[in-house]
Design a protein around this motif. Structure first.
Motif, PDB file in Angstrom:
ATOM      1  N   MET A   1      17.404  16.799  -7.773  1.00  0.00           N
ATOM      2  CA  MET A   1      18.654  16.385  -8.401  1.00  0.00           C
ATOM      3  C   MET A   1      19.576  17.570  -8.677  1.00  0.00           C
ATOM      4  N   ALA A   2      19.020  18.784  -8.708  1.00  0.00           N
ATOM      5  CA  ALA A   2      19.803  19.993  -8.954  1.00  0.00           C
ATOM      6  C   ALA A   2      19.277  21.095  -8.056  1.00  0.00           C
ATOM      7  N   ALA A   3      20.139  22.049  -7.748  1.00  0.00           N
ATOM      8  CA  ALA A   3      19.749  23.169  -6.898  1.00  0.00           C
ATOM      9  C   ALA A   3      18.990  24.202  -7.718  1.00  0.00           C
ATOM     10  N   PRO A   4      18.046  24.942  -7.096  1.00  0.00           N
ATOM     11  CA  PRO A   4      17.340  25.993  -7.837  1.00  0.00           C
ATOM     12  C   PRO A   4      18.304  27.058  -8.334  1.00  0.00           C
ATOM     13  N   SER A   5      17.992  27.606  -9.490  1.00  0.00           N
ATOM     14  CA  SER A   5      18.793  28.689 -10.059  1.00  0.00           C
ATOM     15  C   SER A   5      18.169  30.004  -9.629  1.00  0.00           C
ATOM     16  N   SER A   6      18.930  30.817  -8.891  1.00  0.00           N
ATOM     17  CA  SER A   6      18.390  32.077  -8.381  1.00  0.00           C
ATOM     18  C   SER A   6      18.284  33.094  -9.505  1.00  0.00           C
ATOM     19  N   HIS A   7      17.609  34.206  -9.198  1.00  0.00           N
ATOM     20  CA  HIS A   7      17.437  35.263 -10.191  1.00  0.00           C
ATOM     21  C   HIS A   7      18.790  35.820 -10.595  1.00  0.00           C
ATOM     22  N   ARG A   8      18.948  36.024 -11.889  1.00  0.00           N
ATOM     23  CA  ARG A   8      20.190  36.610 -12.384  1.00  0.00           C
ATOM     24  C   ARG A   8      20.198  38.098 -12.033  1.00  0.00           C
ATOM     25  N   ARG A   9      21.319  38.592 -11.563  1.00  0.00           N
ATOM     26  CA  ARG A   9      21.424  39.991 -11.179  1.00  0.00           C
ATOM     27  C   ARG A   9      22.855  40.457 -11.405  1.00  0.00           C
ATOM     28  N   LEU A  10      23.030  41.777 -11.493  1.00  0.00           N
ATOM     29  CA  LEU A  10      24.350  42.359 -11.668  1.00  0.00           C
ATOM     30  C   LEU A  10      25.067  42.346 -10.332  1.00  0.00           C
ATOM     31  N   THR A  11      26.242  41.787 -10.296  1.00  0.00           N
ATOM     32  CA  THR A  11      27.026  41.729  -9.075  1.00  0.00           C
ATOM     33  C   THR A  11      28.452  42.149  -9.376  1.00  0.00           C
ATOM     34  N   GLY A  12      29.171  42.536  -8.325  1.00  0.00           N
ATOM     35  CA  GLY A  12      30.568  42.879  -8.489  1.00  0.00           C
ATOM     36  C   GLY A  12      30.770  44.276  -9.031  1.00  0.00           C
ATOM     37  N   SER A  13      32.004  44.623  -9.287  1.00  0.00           N
ATOM     38  CA  SER A  13      32.373  45.945  -9.775  1.00  0.00           C
ATOM     39  C   SER A  13      32.173  46.019 -11.281  1.00  0.00           C
ATOM     40  N   PRO A  14      31.923  47.239 -11.821  1.00  0.00           N
ATOM     41  CA  PRO A  14      31.775  47.355 -13.270  1.00  0.00           C
ATOM     42  C   PRO A  14      33.088  47.091 -13.993  1.00  0.00           C
ATOM     43  N   HIS A  15      32.984  46.865 -15.271  1.00  0.00           N
ATOM     44  CA  HIS A  15      34.163  46.600 -16.098  1.00  0.00           C
ATOM     45  C   HIS A  15      35.084  47.820 -16.083  1.00  0.00           C
TER      46      HIS A  15
ATOM     47  N   GLN B   1       0.826  -1.207   0.000  1.00  0.00           N
ATOM     48  CA  GLN B   1       0.000   0.000   0.000  1.00  0.00           C
ATOM     49  C   GLN B   1       0.861   1.257   0.000  1.00  0.00           C
ATOM     50  N   TRP B   2       1.866   1.302   0.856  1.00  0.00           N
ATOM     51  CA  TRP B   2       2.721   2.480   0.950  1.00  0.00           C
ATOM     52  C   TRP B   2       3.520   2.682  -0.339  1.00  0.00           C
ATOM     53  N   GLN B   3       4.000   1.580  -0.922  1.00  0.00           N
ATOM     54  CA  GLN B   3       4.790   1.714  -2.140  1.00  0.00           C
ATOM     55  C   GLN B   3       3.937   2.240  -3.298  1.00  0.00           C
ATOM     56  N   GLU B   4       2.658   1.899  -3.288  1.00  0.00           N
ATOM     57  CA  GLU B   4       1.761   2.385  -4.340  1.00  0.00           C
ATOM     58  C   GLU B   4       1.603   3.904  -4.266  1.00  0.00           C
ATOM     59  N   LEU B   5       1.565   4.463  -3.049  1.00  0.00           N
ATOM     60  CA  LEU B   5       1.375   5.898  -2.871  1.00  0.00           C
ATOM     61  C   LEU B   5       2.688   6.688  -2.898  1.00  0.00           C
ATOM     62  N   LEU B   6       3.794   6.035  -2.617  1.00  0.00           N
ATOM     63  CA  LEU B   6       5.084   6.736  -2.534  1.00  0.00           C
ATOM     64  C   LEU B   6       6.030   6.316  -3.655  1.00  0.00           C
ATOM     65  N   ASP B   7       5.470   5.812  -4.746  1.00  0.00           N
ATOM     66  CA  ASP B   7       6.317   5.339  -5.838  1.00  0.00           C
ATOM     67  C   ASP B   7       7.166   6.458  -6.436  1.00  0.00           C
ATOM     68  N   ASP B   8       6.617   7.699  -6.514  1.00  0.00           N
ATOM     69  CA  ASP B   8       7.350   8.816  -7.113  1.00  0.00           C
ATOM     70  C   ASP B   8       8.067   9.677  -6.072  1.00  0.00           C
ATOM     71  N   VAL B   9       8.069   9.255  -4.828  1.00  0.00           N
ATOM     72  CA  VAL B   9       8.749   9.998  -3.763  1.00  0.00           C
ATOM     73  C   VAL B   9      10.110   9.368  -3.515  1.00  0.00           C
ATOM     74  N   PRO B  10      11.204  10.133  -3.622  1.00  0.00           N
ATOM     75  CA  PRO B  10      12.532   9.550  -3.376  1.00  0.00           C
ATOM     76  C   PRO B  10      12.789   9.362  -1.888  1.00  0.00           C
ATOM     77  N   PHE B  11      13.702   8.456  -1.600  1.00  0.00           N
ATOM     78  CA  PHE B  11      14.074   8.240  -0.201  1.00  0.00           C
ATOM     79  C   PHE B  11      14.853   9.441   0.326  1.00  0.00           C
ATOM     80  N   ALA B  12      15.804   9.924  -0.466  1.00  0.00           N
ATOM     81  CA  ALA B  12      16.600  11.103  -0.093  1.00  0.00           C
ATOM     82  C   ALA B  12      17.185  11.694  -1.362  1.00  0.00           C
ATOM     83  N   THR B  13      17.463  13.003  -1.324  1.00  0.00           N
ATOM     84  CA  THR B  13      18.111  13.695  -2.433  1.00  0.00           C
ATOM     85  C   THR B  13      19.316  14.443  -1.899  1.00  0.00           C
ATOM     86  N   ALA B  14      20.097  14.973  -2.833  1.00  0.00           N
ATOM     87  CA  ALA B  14      21.311  15.706  -2.445  1.00  0.00           C
ATOM     88  C   ALA B  14      21.031  17.153  -2.079  1.00  0.00           C
ATOM     89  N   HIS B  15      19.757  17.568  -2.145  1.00  0.00           N
ATOM     90  CA  HIS B  15      19.448  18.982  -1.916  1.00  0.00           C
ATOM     91  C   HIS B  15      18.289  19.154  -0.948  1.00  0.00           C
TER      92      HIS B  15
END
Length: 224
Positions: A117-131, A34-48
């Protein structure tokens, strides 16, 4: 999760909450199916951040009721939603003239983020000093807005134009101090207050020129 992982989860739950331990071997086998039928698409653990044991432990600590497989499935769906809410689709490396490859890569990235399986990609923004080239050009021009563009924008922002003209003429910037007459905050233009018969303000239209008392206060601050 496969059946072996589901059996491990049920054993872990039994250690934390003995009420969930089945009475016999047949009952345990049915429970695993019964549990395997409901948790078939749920992973045991992920890297994130996802671990089904953490979800089980949180439920045992927060709820007086025995945990059900739907409780774990709902926590997994909440985990997926949170990750997708924090994700910004990066530009695919596929050829944009090939819509099928572009869509496949985009959906593959989203699926990897949603399943942990992968970490979320945050919003792209301008960082650091200008060229360095940009820094040199700004130093030569003196402003990121060219003078011709600034002059063209002056009719559409008279208050800003008045401030810039005052600074260019060597006069103090009146908006650098609050106005004691109309109580305009620092950086905000003065307002014309029309008083009614009851003594209350009936209008607060913005002024192009600051009040004289504000100009005097700015001059006094500059003199200090």
């Amino acid at each position: 999760m496969d059946r072996r992982e589901v059996a491990a989860v049920l054993a872990y739950i039994g250690r934390l909450d003995p009420r969930t331990i089945p009475a016999g071997t047949g009952d345990a086998r049915d429970q695993i199916v019964q549990w395997q039928e409901l948790l078939d698409d749920v992973p045991f653990a992920t890297a994130h951040g996802w671990d089904v044991r953490e979800a089980v432990r949180a439920h045992v600590l927060d709820s007086p009721y025995p945990i059900l497989p739907v409780d774990i499935a709902r926590k997994w769906r909440a985990y997926r939603r949170d990750r997708l809410d924090r994700h910004t689709d990066p530009t695919p490396a596929a050829d944009p003239d090939n819509p099928a490859s572009w869509r496949t890569e985009l959906l593959g990235t989203r699926h990897a983020v949603a399943t942990g399986m992968a970490a979320p990609s945050s919003h792209r923004r301008l960082t650091g000093s200008p060229h360095p080239d940009i820094e040199a050009r700004l130093a030569a021009v003196g402003s990121s807005i060219p003078s011709a563009v600034r002059a063209a924008l002056a009719p559409y922002r008279p208050a800003r134009a008045a401030r810039e003209a005052a600074v260019d003429a060597g006069r103090p910037d009146a908006l650098s101090v609050p106005c004691q007459w109309c109580h305009a905050a620092k950086g905000e233009p003065c307002r014309s207050r029309r008083l009614g018969l009851d003594g209350h303000a009936r209008g607060t239209a913005p002024r192009t020129r600051p009040h004289p008392t504000r100009v005097d206060l700015a001059m006094a601050e500059l003199a200090r």
